[in-house]
Scaffold this motif. Structure first.
Motif, mmCIF file in Angstrom:
data_model
loop_
_atom_site.group_PDB
_atom_site.id
_atom_site.type_symbol
_atom_site.label_atom_id
_atom_site.label_comp_id
_atom_site.label_asym_id
_atom_site.label_seq_id
_atom_site.Cartn_x
_atom_site.Cartn_y
_atom_site.Cartn_z
ATOM 1 N N GLY A 181 0.781 -1.225 0.000
ATOM 2 C CA GLY A 181 0.000 0.000 0.000
ATOM 3 C C GLY A 181 0.812 1.274 0.000
ATOM 4 N N ASP A 182 2.060 1.198 0.470
ATOM 5 C CA ASP A 182 2.890 2.408 0.508
ATOM 6 C C ASP A 182 3.434 2.780 -0.860
ATOM 7 N N GLY A 183 3.282 1.894 -1.837
ATOM 8 C CA GLY A 183 3.777 2.184 -3.178
ATOM 9 C C GLY A 183 5.284 2.127 -3.309
ATOM 10 N N ILE A 184 5.970 1.692 -2.268
ATOM 11 C CA ILE A 184 7.433 1.672 -2.257
ATOM 12 C C ILE A 184 7.982 0.251 -2.207
ATOM 13 N N HIS A 185 7.307 -0.606 -1.465
ATOM 14 C CA HIS A 185 7.815 -1.955 -1.237
ATOM 15 C C HIS A 185 6.967 -2.992 -1.974
ATOM 16 N N PRO A 186 7.587 -4.043 -2.502
ATOM 17 C CA PRO A 186 6.831 -5.061 -3.227
ATOM 18 C C PRO A 186 5.986 -5.923 -2.293
ATOM 19 N N SER A 187 4.877 -6.401 -2.830
ATOM 20 C CA SER A 187 4.051 -7.370 -2.110
ATOM 21 C C SER A 187 4.731 -8.732 -2.176
ATOM 22 N N ALA A 188 4.125 -9.729 -1.538
ATOM 23 C CA ALA A 188 4.696 -11.077 -1.580
ATOM 24 C C ALA A 188 4.779 -11.583 -3.021
ATOM 25 N N GLU A 189 3.752 -11.324 -3.810
ATOM 26 C CA GLU A 189 3.780 -11.741 -5.208
ATOM 27 C C GLU A 189 4.832 -10.961 -5.990
ATOM 28 N N GLY A 190 4.965 -9.673 -5.671
ATOM 29 C CA GLY A 190 6.005 -8.870 -6.312
ATOM 30 C C GLY A 190 7.390 -9.409 -6.010
ATOM 31 N N VAL A 191 7.624 -9.779 -4.764
ATOM 32 C CA VAL A 191 8.918 -10.358 -4.372
ATOM 33 C C VAL A 191 9.175 -11.638 -5.157
ATOM 34 N N ARG A 192 8.157 -12.473 -5.286
ATOM 35 C CA ARG A 192 8.325 -13.731 -6.003
ATOM 36 C C ARG A 192 8.766 -13.493 -7.450
ATOM 37 N N LEU A 193 8.155 -12.509 -8.105
ATOM 38 C CA LEU A 193 8.520 -12.198 -9.491
ATOM 39 C C LEU A 193 9.931 -11.610 -9.578
ATOM 40 N N ILE A 194 10.276 -10.749 -8.624
ATOM 41 C CA ILE A 194 11.620 -10.157 -8.599
ATOM 42 C C ILE A 194 12.673 -11.250 -8.427
ATOM 43 N N VAL A 195 12.411 -12.179 -7.515
ATOM 44 C CA VAL A 195 13.356 -13.270 -7.265
ATOM 45 C C VAL A 195 13.543 -14.127 -8.517
ATOM 46 N N GLN A 196 12.468 -14.436 -9.208
ATOM 47 C CA GLN A 196 12.578 -15.235 -10.430
ATOM 48 C C GLN A 196 13.441 -14.540 -11.472
ATOM 49 N N ASP A 197 13.386 -13.204 -11.495
ATOM 50 C CA ASP A 197 14.138 -12.455 -12.500
ATOM 51 C C ASP A 197 15.599 -12.263 -12.113
ATOM 52 N N ILE A 198 15.835 -11.986 -10.839
ATOM 53 C CA ILE A 198 17.205 -11.727 -10.389
ATOM 54 C C ILE A 198 17.950 -13.026 -10.081
ATOM 55 N N GLY A 199 17.208 -14.103 -9.852
ATOM 56 C CA GLY A 199 17.821 -15.365 -9.450
ATOM 57 C C GLY A 199 18.964 -15.831 -10.335
ATOM 58 N N PRO A 200 18.807 -15.814 -11.669
ATOM 59 C CA PRO A 200 19.913 -16.256 -12.524
ATOM 60 C C PRO A 200 21.184 -15.442 -12.339
ATOM 61 N N ARG A 201 21.050 -14.149 -12.022
ATOM 62 C CA ARG A 201 22.239 -13.336 -11.762
ATOM 63 C C ARG A 201 22.920 -13.771 -10.473
ATOM 64 N N VAL A 202 22.132 -14.166 -9.492
ATOM 65 C CA VAL A 202 22.709 -14.643 -8.239
ATOM 66 C C VAL A 202 23.429 -15.968 -8.466
ATOM 67 N N LEU A 203 22.887 -16.806 -9.318
ATOM 68 C CA LEU A 203 23.583 -18.054 -9.663
ATOM 69 C C LEU A 203 24.928 -17.744 -10.324
ATOM 70 N N GLU A 204 24.960 -16.721 -11.173
ATOM 71 C CA GLU A 204 26.230 -16.305 -11.777
ATOM 72 C C GLU A 204 27.215 -15.847 -10.711
ATOM 73 N N LEU A 205 26.701 -15.127 -9.715
ATOM 74 C CA LEU A 205 27.547 -14.677 -8.618
ATOM 75 C C LEU A 205 28.165 -15.861 -7.892
ATOM 76 N N ILE A 206 27.350 -16.867 -7.596
ATOM 77 C CA ILE A 206 27.831 -18.057 -6.895
ATOM 78 C C ILE A 206 28.909 -18.768 -7.714
ATOM 79 N N GLU A 207 28.713 -18.790 -9.030
ATOM 80 C CA GLU A 207 29.697 -19.451 -9.894
ATOM 81 C C GLU A 207 31.061 -18.741 -9.883
ATOM 82 N N ARG A 208 31.060 -17.453 -9.514
ATOM 83 C CA ARG A 208 32.319 -16.704 -9.467
ATOM 84 C C ARG A 208 33.123 -16.973 -8.205
ATOM 85 N N VAL A 209 32.519 -17.630 -7.227
ATOM 86 C CA VAL A 209 33.220 -17.929 -5.983
ATOM 87 C C VAL A 209 34.287 -18.982 -6.264
ATOM 88 N N GLU A 210 35.513 -18.707 -5.855
ATOM 89 C CA GLU A 210 36.627 -19.639 -6.098
ATOM 90 C C GLU A 210 36.808 -20.592 -4.920
#
Length: 210
Positions: A181-210
């Motif tokens: 309702g504050d127009g600033i923070h994502p709802s639970a469904e919004g978070v789920r969609l954000i995670v699905q989109d950013i997730g592959p980048r986080v996997l790339e980050l993990i792959e960079r760990v030596e």
């Protein structure tokens, strides 16, 4: 026979003692999961998504609601404990809301990335797109700091935390269904969609760990 038994024992012990990659998520209320039940916040949902992909990772929530880039810089040294293997940086939204000079925000982010570089840690820098409230020059300077810093330090970049939401055709429905309702923070469904989109980048980050 003894040699084979010793090798088998070594292999079993090595697998049993293998440790997950530890990723610290340094951020503000978007990372902390403001306004949502703990299990529906960004970090727990991302942790679940990564586990579903088979990633052996421990994601640590270093998000503080209301924090600025200056606050993140003040916390980065004790956030990067010896066992941390990688860092996600999601900061800048509160700087923008307060009209902080982008040059100051940029300097703070630079300090955070320097601290990670000193530890030789891979980083995923998560940006935001500024509103036009402070004029076009402010927006241009704010928006540019994320890709420019990512290029300078060779970090991974996710340009805009809200990209998957702001890119939807029906913005009225997106704000109603995917934002709190504050127009600033994502709802639970919004978070789920954000995670699905950013997730592959986080996997790339993990792959960079030596």
């Amino acid at each position: 026979m003894l040699a084979l038994k010793a090798l088998t024992t070594f292999f079993v012990v090595s697998v049993a003692t293998a440790q997950p990659v530890v990723v610290a998520a340094l951020g503000d209320s978007l990372t902390a999961g403001y306004g949502l039940p703990q299990e529906e916040g960004f970090v727990p949902v991302l942790q679940g998504w990564l586990s579903e992909q088979g990633a052996e990772v421990e994601l640590r929530n270093a998000g503080v609601s209301g924090d600025t880039t200056a606050g993140g810089l003040s916390r980065v040294e004790w956030t990067l404990t010896e066992d941390v293997d990688a860092l996600i940086v999601e900061l800048g939204g509160n700087d923008m809301l307060r009209g902080v000079d982008p040059a100051a925000s940029r300097g703070n982010l630079d300090g955070i990335l320097k601290a990670a570089e000193a530890r030789d840690l891979p980083v995923l820098l998560v940006g935001l797109a500024a509103s036009g409230n402070f004029g076009p020059d402010y927006k241009a300077a704010f928006d540019a700091m994320y890709p420019e810093l990512a290029e300078t330090y060779g970090t991974l970049l996710y340009p805009d935390f809200f990209a998957v939401l702001t890119g939807r055709e029906d913005q009225a429905a997106a704000r109603r269904e995917l934002m709190q309702g504050d127009g600033i923070h994502p709802s639970a469904e919004g978070v789920r969609l954000i995670v699905q989109d950013i997730g592959p980048r986080v996997l790339e980050l993990i792959e960079r760990v030596e």
